[in-house]
Design an enzyme around this catalytic site. Structure first.
Site, PDB file in Angstrom:
ATOM      1  N   CYS A 297       0.830  -1.205   0.000  1.00 37.01           N
ATOM      2  CA  CYS A 297       0.000   0.000   0.000  1.00 37.01           C
ATOM      3  C   CYS A 297       0.864   1.256   0.000  1.00 37.01           C
ATOM      4  CB  CYS A 297      -0.919  -0.011   1.205  1.00 37.01           C
ATOM      5  SG  CYS A 297      -0.033  -0.368   2.728  1.00 37.01           S
ATOM      6  N   GLU A 390      -4.283   2.768  -8.311  1.00 37.73           N
ATOM      7  CA  GLU A 390      -3.362   1.882  -7.586  1.00 37.73           C
ATOM      8  C   GLU A 390      -3.203   0.589  -8.404  1.00 37.73           C
ATOM      9  OE1 GLU A 390      -4.722  -0.075  -3.952  1.00 37.73           O
ATOM     10  OE2 GLU A 390      -2.806   0.428  -3.025  1.00 37.73           O
TER      11      GLU A 390
HETATM   12  P1  NAD Z   1      -9.621  -6.315  -0.276  1.00 42.28           P
HETATM   13  O1  NAD Z   1     -10.271  -5.027   0.095  1.00 42.28           O
HETATM   14  O2  NAD Z   1     -10.129  -7.027  -1.457  1.00 42.28           O
HETATM   15  O3  NAD Z   1      -9.726  -7.363   0.930  1.00 42.28           O
HETATM   16  C1  NAD Z   1      -9.212  -7.067   2.208  1.00 42.28           C
HETATM   17  C2  NAD Z   1      -9.901  -7.958   3.221  1.00 42.28           C
HETATM   18  O4  NAD Z   1     -11.278  -7.601   3.289  1.00 42.28           O
HETATM   19  C3  NAD Z   1      -9.863  -9.452   2.872  1.00 42.28           C
HETATM   20  O5  NAD Z   1      -9.688 -10.207   4.046  1.00 42.28           O
HETATM   21  C4  NAD Z   1     -11.250  -9.679   2.284  1.00 42.28           C
HETATM   22  O6  NAD Z   1     -11.681 -11.020   2.419  1.00 42.28           O
HETATM   23  C5  NAD Z   1     -12.092  -8.747   3.134  1.00 42.28           C
HETATM   24  N1  NAD Z   1     -13.359  -8.351   2.519  1.00 42.28           N
HETATM   25  C6  NAD Z   1     -13.671  -8.289   1.209  1.00 42.28           C
HETATM   26  N2  NAD Z   1     -14.954  -7.893   1.051  1.00 42.28           N
HETATM   27  C7  NAD Z   1     -15.462  -7.686   2.289  1.00 42.28           C
HETATM   28  C8  NAD Z   1     -16.734  -7.265   2.780  1.00 42.28           C
HETATM   29  N3  NAD Z   1     -17.744  -6.958   1.968  1.00 42.28           N
HETATM   30  N4  NAD Z   1     -16.901  -7.155   4.118  1.00 42.28           N
HETATM   31  C9  NAD Z   1     -15.877  -7.432   4.966  1.00 42.28           C
HETATM   32  N5  NAD Z   1     -14.660  -7.864   4.563  1.00 42.28           N
HETATM   33  C10 NAD Z   1     -14.446  -7.971   3.233  1.00 42.28           C
HETATM   34  O7  NAD Z   1      -8.066  -5.994  -0.371  1.00 42.28           O
HETATM   35  P2  NAD Z   1      -6.886  -6.975  -0.803  1.00 42.28           P
HETATM   36  O8  NAD Z   1      -6.989  -7.150  -2.276  1.00 42.28           O
HETATM   37  O9  NAD Z   1      -6.861  -8.164   0.085  1.00 42.28           O
HETATM   38  O10 NAD Z   1      -5.617  -6.083  -0.414  1.00 42.28           O
HETATM   39  C11 NAD Z   1      -5.103  -5.126  -1.261  1.00 42.28           C
HETATM   40  C12 NAD Z   1      -5.562  -3.735  -0.863  1.00 42.28           C
HETATM   41  O11 NAD Z   1      -5.237  -3.496   0.513  1.00 42.28           O
HETATM   42  C13 NAD Z   1      -4.843  -2.649  -1.629  1.00 42.28           C
HETATM   43  O12 NAD Z   1      -5.759  -1.655  -2.019  1.00 42.28           O
HETATM   44  C14 NAD Z   1      -3.862  -2.075  -0.623  1.00 42.28           C
HETATM   45  O13 NAD Z   1      -3.459  -0.759  -0.863  1.00 42.28           O
HETATM   46  C15 NAD Z   1      -4.618  -2.217   0.640  1.00 42.28           C
HETATM   47  N6  NAD Z   1      -3.705  -2.202   1.793  1.00 42.28           N
HETATM   48  C16 NAD Z   1      -3.663  -1.092   2.592  1.00 42.28           C
HETATM   49  C17 NAD Z   1      -2.772  -1.032   3.668  1.00 42.28           C
HETATM   50  C18 NAD Z   1      -2.686   0.175   4.560  1.00 42.28           C
HETATM   51  O14 NAD Z   1      -2.137   0.049   5.649  1.00 42.28           O
HETATM   52  N7  NAD Z   1      -3.212   1.322   4.177  1.00 42.28           N
HETATM   53  C19 NAD Z   1      -1.931  -2.104   3.926  1.00 42.28           C
HETATM   54  C20 NAD Z   1      -2.009  -3.222   3.086  1.00 42.28           C
HETATM   55  C21 NAD Z   1      -2.916  -3.257   2.030  1.00 42.28           C
END
Ligand code: NAD
Length: 487
Positions: A297, A390
């Site tokens: 991220c 992103e």
């Molecule tokens: P994602 O949003 O697809 O999923 C993240 C988590 O949320 C997963 O465990 C997923 O199963 C869960 N999820 C999905 N839909 C949901 C819902 N409707 N309700 C509750 N939970 C739900 O993200 P990803 O693809 O796993 O990770 C990548 C993203 O995470 C990127 O955008 C990245 O920038 C971000 N990220 C941010 C940070 C930060 O600290 N700002 C750190 C790491 C990753």
């Protein structure tokens, strides 16, 4: 291990997935008859590692009920005992560091050096917050007619939702301060990368944390994660993931005025001024964006370079990118591994279609696995989707700027505001630009973003709230004010 800790008796534990480390590298599957299962693959080889239960709503509700019961005792465990248990937990993570690192290499494709750092980070974050129960003191505020005291009260059950890019480190940033503040935790790892969290859950129990205090609940976001949001006994959501899902979580939490911390996406800038050490800035730039194959991220995926040194900088960047060692993540010398999945490889590839302005690329292995070579796009229109969205892969755009004002304008021309870097030898400029760039964290003449002693988080659409550092405890507790009359 104490048989009885502050009135809470540790109970025997039946692990969800036993001996995870033993199944890495072969096709053995662990089936669960009552739940559906999720197939877990090695992203560097495409090979199946294991199957992990994907919990249904009834199982999540049962886990939340256990967490609620455990809260009634965990909150009253004395500060010294809670601290001692967290230190034991940290010691268990330390003792199993190599095993946890191997799980992250196999499951997330992290290079072994990074994976070791991540296991060490879980240990360090636990140790750091183990000091908190004995120090998270309230205040005595001078008032007329009596004594006024504030207390930090735990919230109750906290739901932590973790993405796949840093599965164990991000889990630790949530559960360590949450537990230290006296909450119990239900944690949902990402579907693609549950293995390290499940093992850490086992280690928590082995080190004496009572049953129900920290539960790892693998499954779908739309089922397990969503239930955390809707279940009234879950009092706080700590979510890390995409901005898109974060918005829906925030909207869902509004129904119950549920507390929420959001760590979301980013499109961070790496700003190189002409007065910087250009050689050093070019040598380090690949590691500011290609670390973890760009699935970070905080990736500095927009490289803003002052026009007067633009050509010189690109000339130095090309060999630096060619020098990034991409390949087998189990090899000590490897610096960049694969992307997490075939689907994500297709998404990243869509940002570099035929005819894209590829200035130069690094290398990547052929054959199975989700490989994408480090890629530098230049010249790029700042409105191009590669420059605005992103990508979450090893792709960087290089954009020239004229002066300080132009650099700040370009850096802030994004809905995100998570991280960033700037390179200059002028300390006044460093301070001016660091204050002007709209981000939660920023580093000068380095690409450091995460240090467990200091706050981490985003502004604008990169998130709400801060993790790590001394302030994280406040995100997992409420202040109660008590007035005692002296009459
Ligand atoms: P994602 O949003 O697809 O999923 C993240 C988590 O949320 C997963 O465990 C997923 O199963 C869960 N999820 C999905 N839909 C949901 C819902 N409707 N309700 C509750 N939970 C739900 O993200 P990803 O693809 O796993 O990770 C990548 C993203 O995470 C990127 O955008 C990245 O920038 C971000 N990220 C941010 C940070 C930060 O600290 N700002 C750190 C790491 C990753």
């Amino acid at each position: 291990m104490a048989a009885d800790v502050g009135g809470v008796t540790p109970r025997p534990y039946v692990p969800v997935v036993t001996k995870l480390h033993a199944v890495i590298g072969n096709d053995h599957c662990v089936e669960n008859e009552e739940s559906s299962t999720t197939l877990v693959r090695n992203p560097a080889t495409g090979q199946e590692i294991t199957r992990v239960p994907s919990l249904g709503e009834a199982e999540v509700d049962a886990a939340i009920a256990r967490a609620s019961r455990a809260f009634e005792t965990w909150r009253h465990v004395t500060p010294g005992d809670r601290a001692r248990l967290l230190r034991r937990f940290a010691a268990a993570v330390d003792a199993h560091g190599e095993e946890l690192a191997a799980l992250e290499v196999a499951n997330a494709g992290h290079v072994i050096g990074n994976a070791r750092w991540e296991a060490g980070n879980v240990r360090d974050v636990l140790e750091y917050y183990a000091a908190a129960p004995e120090r998270h003191s309230g205040r005595q505020i001078p008032v007329p007619g009596g004594v006024d005291l504030t207390f930090h009260e735990p919230l109750g059950v906290v739901g932590i939702i973790v993405p796949w890019n840093f599965p164990m480190a991000i889990a630790g940033w949530g559960f360590a301060p949450a537990l230290a503040a006296g909450n119990t935790v239900v944690l949902k790892p990402a579907e693609l990368t549950p293995l390290s969290a499940l093992r850490i859950g086992e280690l928590a129990l082995e080190s004496g944390l009572p049953e129900g205090v920290l539960q790892m609940l693998p499954g779908k976001g739309s089922v397990v994660g969503q239930r955390f949001v809707t279940h009234p006994a879950v009092r706080k959501i700590c979510f890390t993931g995409s901005t898109e899902v974060g918005r829906t979580i925030m909207a869902g939490c509004a129904d119950q005025v549920k507390r929420v911390t959001l760590e979301l996406g980013g499109k961070s800038a790496n700003i190189v001024f002409a007065d910087a050490d250009i050689e050093l800035a070019a040598a380090r730039a690949p590691y500011g964006v290609f670390d973890n194959a760009g699935q970070d991220c905080c990736a500095r995926s927009r490289l803003l370079v002052q026009r007067s040194v633009y050509d010189e900088f690109l000339g130095l960047l090309e060999p630096a990118v060619a020098g990034v060692v991409v390949g087998d993540p189990t090899e000590e010398a490897t610096e960049m591994g694969p992307l997490i999945s075939a689907a994500h490889l297709a998404t990243v590839s869509s940002f570099v279609p035929d005819g894209a302005p590829v200035a130069f690329r690094g290398s990547s292995p052929d054959g199975p696995g989700n490989w994408f070579a480090p890629t530098v796009l230049a010249p790029v229109d700042p409105r191009d989707r590669a420059a605005t969205e992103e990508i979450f892969g090893p792709v960087v755009v290089v954009i020239p700027f004229e002066d300080e004002e132009d650099a700040v304008r370009l850096a802030n021309d994004t809905p995100y505001g998570l991280s960033g870097s700037l390179w200059t030898r002028d300390i006044g400029r460093a301070l001016r630009v660091a204050r002007a760039v709209e981000t939660g964290t920023l580093s000068v003449n380095s690409h450091s973003s995460v240090r467990y002693w200091t706050p981490f988080g985003g502004t604008k659409q990169s998130g709400i709230g801060r993790e790590l550092g001394p302030d994280a405890l406040d995100a997992f507790s409420d202040v109660k004010n008590v007035f005692i009359s002296s009459d």
